[in-house]
Write an enzyme that holds these catalytic residues in place. Sequence first.
Site, PDB file in Angstrom:
ATOM      1  N   ASP A  99       0.029   0.121  -4.691  1.00 19.78           N
ATOM      2  CA  ASP A  99       0.102  -0.475  -3.347  1.00 19.78           C
ATOM      3  C   ASP A  99       1.233  -1.503  -3.301  1.00 19.78           C
ATOM      4  OD1 ASP A  99      -0.381  -1.028  -0.688  1.00 19.78           O
ATOM      5  OD2 ASP A  99      -2.272  -2.095  -1.031  1.00 19.78           O
ATOM      6  N   ASN A 129      -4.532  -6.851   1.503  1.00 18.66           N
ATOM      7  CA  ASN A 129      -5.531  -6.075   2.236  1.00 18.66           C
ATOM      8  C   ASN A 129      -5.744  -4.733   1.526  1.00 18.66           C
ATOM      9  OD1 ASN A 129      -7.248  -4.987   4.097  1.00 18.66           O
ATOM     10  ND2 ASN A 129      -5.743  -4.805   5.736  1.00 18.66           N
ATOM     11  N   ASP A 139      -2.280   4.246   6.182  1.00 14.74           N
ATOM     12  CA  ASP A 139      -2.489   3.054   5.364  1.00 14.74           C
ATOM     13  C   ASP A 139      -1.939   1.801   6.035  1.00 14.74           C
ATOM     14  OD1 ASP A 139      -3.310   1.792   2.831  1.00 14.74           O
ATOM     15  OD2 ASP A 139      -1.174   1.353   2.686  1.00 14.74           O
ATOM     16  N   ASN A 171       3.968   3.751   6.867  1.00 16.42           N
ATOM     17  CA  ASN A 171       4.061   2.640   7.827  1.00 16.42           C
ATOM     18  C   ASN A 171       5.452   2.013   7.841  1.00 16.42           C
ATOM     19  OD1 ASN A 171       3.602   1.590   5.256  1.00 16.42           O
ATOM     20  ND2 ASN A 171       2.435  -0.168   5.993  1.00 16.42           N
ATOM     21  N   HIS A 201       0.833   5.394  -4.175  1.00 16.12           N
ATOM     22  CA  HIS A 201       0.712   4.427  -3.080  1.00 16.12           C
ATOM     23  C   HIS A 201       1.805   3.370  -3.181  1.00 16.12           C
ATOM     24  CE1 HIS A 201      -2.386   2.138  -0.389  1.00 16.12           C
ATOM     25  NE2 HIS A 201      -1.152   1.727  -0.134  1.00 16.12           N
ATOM     26  N   PRO A 226      -0.088  -9.444   4.600  1.00 10.16           N
ATOM     27  CA  PRO A 226      -0.783  -9.118   3.351  1.00 10.16           C
ATOM     28  C   PRO A 226       0.024  -8.156   2.493  1.00 10.16           C
ATOM     29  CG  PRO A 226      -1.692  -7.836   5.159  1.00 10.16           C
ATOM     30  CD  PRO A 226      -0.667  -8.750   5.768  1.00 10.16           C
ATOM     31  N   HIS A 255       7.607  -7.806   0.902  1.00  7.03           N
ATOM     32  CA  HIS A 255       7.755  -8.504   2.187  1.00  7.03           C
ATOM     33  C   HIS A 255       8.928  -9.466   2.119  1.00  7.03           C
ATOM     34  CE1 HIS A 255       4.210  -6.970   4.167  1.00  7.03           C
ATOM     35  NE2 HIS A 255       3.433  -7.335   3.163  1.00  7.03           N
ATOM     36  N   HIS A 261       4.992   1.324  -0.871  1.00  5.13           N
ATOM     37  CA  HIS A 261       5.644   1.027   0.415  1.00  5.13           C
ATOM     38  C   HIS A 261       7.121   0.759   0.143  1.00  5.13           C
ATOM     39  CE1 HIS A 261       1.810   0.706   2.619  1.00  5.13           C
ATOM     40  NE2 HIS A 261       1.346   0.177   1.491  1.00  5.13           N
TER      41      HIS A 261
END
EC number: 3.5.2.3
Length: 425
Positions: A303, A276, A150, A90, A56, A321, A307, A58
């Site tokens: 996760d 989240n 997700d 995403n 997981h 989040p 950002h 990003h």
Amino acid sequence: MTTYLIKGVSVVGGAPTDLLVRDGVVAETGRGLDAPGATVLDADGLVALPGLVDLHTHLREPGREDAETVETGSRAAALGGYTAVCAMANTSPVADTAGVVEQVWRLGREAGLVDVQPIGAVTVGLAGERLAELGAMADSAARVRIFSDDGHCVADPKLMRRALEYVKAFDGIIAQHAEEPRLTEGAQMHEGEVATRLGLTGWPAVAEEAIIARDVLLTEHVGGRLHVCHVSTAGSVEVLRQAKARGVRVTAEVTPHHLLLTDARAETYDPVYKVNPPLRTATDIAALRAALVEGVIDIVATDHAPHAVEDKECEWAYARPGMLGLETALSIVLEVLGPEWDLIAERMSRTPARIAGLDGHGLDPAAGVPANLTLVDPAARRVIEPADLASRSRNTPYARMTLPGRIVATFLRGEPTVLDGKAVK
């Protein structure tokens, strides 16, 4: 390809031994090995683990390269001891077609720091309205086997059932972000005493638990495979325990931050703690830790959610989040579990590799095994400084915390991606 002789290392906490890494594999193991011309690494006091695998992550590319790229995220992963990561869908455009997942897969190959395995979206544009091109992504060069929206829940039960049924054709997995959206509208943090005191709208535990309960029933009904992302509540643990006892094909993950940090962190109103699902209570943390040891929760997944500054350094209500996780995950797990090396290898390498079907990963260093491994200094303690992280973003919740363990080296198919704690490229 350089030959490496790793001297005096403890493999998964066992007695010290030597590892000869040659031509991409562990060629030989044993005490007193000699290999003329090999580069010798003194690993006295170090522990060798199978390269970590993250289900997981990003990586933000394509679309948000200001926050992370496949290359910078891969470098962060290697520095965290990872040899493979699964990249969530995403992005912008969303990874809902064969073209986008192949782009991410090729970017990972070009970076050459970890194996990047794309995760495809379940629905077109993550909109939850119609299924994405699941078969085309599965047949693509990326060979996608895990699909997830997700960041969004597949809230429509009919659509979720269809997805679970569809991927059975190639033994695929639907990874669910368990959040009933009608129960979390406007939510800012965990629903509880702290939220009430701070005047922030709460995200109730039952919003997660209700979706997990629904989805294990759907999975049981169709005979599919379900993976539950970032489990965060004690109630979810009980739902999973009951489902596994019935033989439902469900696996689950917990994040490092949900194993360590509570909702009390929100009292500072620092958006670095906004995530989240949200940080929960000490009772939830205790249940998650016990479930991880027991095996009700199968794996630790980061996760990792980078950002850009403008998306985090703002008022809590407007902040995105998510937290960084790749470079600190092993240290957090060591802090929580202690040096339980076999358990750590199982939850952070062997099982995630098995779930994702990543051949050559999740194998303990042994003769004939692909040399995907990491060397850890368990005696080291380090202060986490955001500016020192390899990620393009800085939103770590562990800033200035002192954590145990240091990644000394990481090898991907016999090639070092990290040596002496520094990225090789």
